[in-house]
Write an enzyme that holds these catalytic residues in place. Structure first.
Site, PDB file in Angstrom:
ATOM      1  N   ASN A 289     -10.062  -0.239  -0.073  1.00  0.00           N
ATOM      2  CA  ASN A 289      -8.537  -0.271  -0.213  1.00  0.00           C
ATOM      3  C   ASN A 289      -8.207  -0.765  -1.274  1.00  0.00           C
ATOM      4  OD1 ASN A 289      -5.987  -0.773   0.377  1.00  0.00           O
ATOM      5  ND2 ASN A 289      -6.307  -1.420   2.587  1.00  0.00           N
TER       6      ASN A 289
ATOM      7  N   CYS B  94       0.999  -1.334   0.171  1.00  0.00           N
ATOM      8  CA  CYS B  94      -0.164   0.015   0.098  1.00  0.00           C
ATOM      9  C   CYS B  94       0.845   1.340   0.020  1.00  0.00           C
ATOM     10  CB  CYS B  94      -0.865  -0.087   1.269  1.00  0.00           C
ATOM     11  SG  CYS B  94      -2.133  -1.234   1.211  1.00  0.00           S
TER      12      CYS B  94
ATOM     13  N   HIS C 261      -3.722   7.032   2.842  1.00  0.00           N
ATOM     14  CA  HIS C 261      -4.040   5.786   2.200  1.00  0.00           C
ATOM     15  C   HIS C 261      -5.179   5.500   2.822  1.00  0.00           C
ATOM     16  CE1 HIS C 261      -4.084   1.770   1.224  1.00  0.00           C
ATOM     17  NE2 HIS C 261      -3.840   1.226   2.367  1.00  0.00           N
TER      18      HIS C 261
END
Ligand code: UT7
Length: 343
Positions: free
Chosen positions: A292, A119, A261
């Site tokens: 996500n 990520c 994020h």
């Protein structure tokens, strides 16, 4: 201390953004039809209402090309000196996906490589690209974050399926002045390999292949220790974001837009609360619609927010991410007056 002024050489300045999600949206209720979960649980624990999933046969490279074409169009250019692709889900284990993406963009011959920090991949790519520009290795770099994360999920795993989705985002960076809007501040990056087991695909790499053991199918899927990851994410993201604010000389209360994020709405809220970034519009979010999207998360959020007028020229913007490895990163910039195109 002013952002970027301590870098030698030119700054990397954002000159255009592009992003896409695949057309198919998957609601929580659709997942609850075959997983032991509920719309209520997913919304309350993650803030996610739906996510996008590619149709069979669509790859990360396909999404990357679409996002990159839009970013180049937004920047009003057709050329770049390098293509940096952040992803956890490359089209193949070998070779990297970036060279093929570059060729499909008409950029055969340029430097092209993948960056792998789950990520945090986009921020790692951004830092690498900014370094290439500062060193005079490139005048213009395309930085992409793209994922078909649903391709590595165990369809029976209720602890990951509701969370992750597919998408891509891209930015064009050009050499410019550290003091101009859009100039990326120093990109702070970190890692702790002692926590590498928190987020992983156990099989398929050299450790399993050279062991001679045949891995069960289940070991080829993505696995996450959710609650430990949650704790590390809050701590590390807060710390690195604080450091980026100090470097920029900004108080948290002066941050106009916080682009974190999109891991989990509760993580974003906890980090923003600890930093002291005001609630509401200051905290950019699209997790309710896209979930996500790992490496794609930050550029997708920036592009969608700018396109919707939720991120405007002059906004003091703080970016931070945390991912597998474990890895983390943050930077700051004053938002530039540039187009952002979505598909
Ligand atoms: O992207 C970068 C890295 N990733 C992240 O930052 C994600 C970090 N982690 C998280 O976002 C959260 O830990 C999750 C959303 C994954 C899980 O939320 P949580 O509040 O940490 O839940 P938990 O894992 O502690 O599980 C709580 C309970 C458990 O039941 P028991 O043991 O208390 O009876 C789970 O079995 O919730 C259960 N559970 C679910 N229930 C319904 C776990 N997943 C689900 C589900 N539906 N989908």
């Amino acid at each position: 201390m002013t952002t970027g002024h301590h870098c030698r050489g030119p700054a990397a300045v954002i000159s255009g953004l592009g992003a896409c999600v695949p057309p198919r949206a998957v609601t929580n209720d659709e997942l609850a039809a075959y997983l032991d979960t509920s719309d209520e649980w997913i919304r309350r624990r993650t803030g996610i209402a739906s996510r996008h999933r590619v149709d069979p046969g669509t790859s990360t490279g396909d999404l990357a090309v679409t996002a990159a074409e839009l970013a180049l169009k937004a920047a009003g250019v057709t050329e770049a000196d390098a293509v940096v692709l952040g992803t956890t889900t490359p089209d193949r284990l070998c070779p990297a996906t970036a060279p093929e993406v570059a060729t499909r963009l008409g950029l055969t011959g340029v430097a092209a490589f993948d960056v792998s920090a789950v990520c945090t991949s986009f921020l790692y790519g951004l830092g690498t690209a900014a370094g290439m520009i500062a060193a005079g290795m490139a005048q213009r770099v395309l930085v992409i974050g793209a994922e078909t994360f649903t391709s590595i999920l165990d369809p029976a795993d209720r602890s990951t399926v509701p969370i992750f989705g597919d998408g891509a985002g891209a930015v064009v960076l050009r050499a410019g002045d550290p003091a101009e809007p859009g100039a990326i501040g120093r990109v702070l990056l970190g890692s702790d390999g002692g926590q590498s087991d928190l987020i992983r695909i156990p099989a398929g790499g050299s450790r399993q292949r050279t062991s001679g053991a045949v891995a069960p199918l289940a070991d080829h899927y993505f696995r996450m220790n959710g609650s430990d990851t949650y704790r590390h994410a809050v701590e590390r993201t807060t710390a690195v974001a604080r450091e980026a604010l100090d470097l920029a000389g900004w108080e948290a209360a002066e941050v106009d837009r916080f682009a974190a994020h999109q891991a989990n709405a509760r993580i974003i809220g906890a980090v923003a609360d600890r930093l002291g970034v005001p609630a509401g519009a200051h905290r950019l979010s699209n997790i309710d619609r896209v979930g996500n999207t790992a490496a794609a998360s930050v550029p997708l959020l920036l592009t969608e927010s700018a396109a919707a007028g939720l991120l405007s020229p002059g906004d003091r913007t703080l970016i931070a991410a945390f991912g597998g490895g474990v890895t983390w990163g943050a930077t700051t910039l004053v938002w530039p007056d540039v187009p952002a195109l979505t598909a």
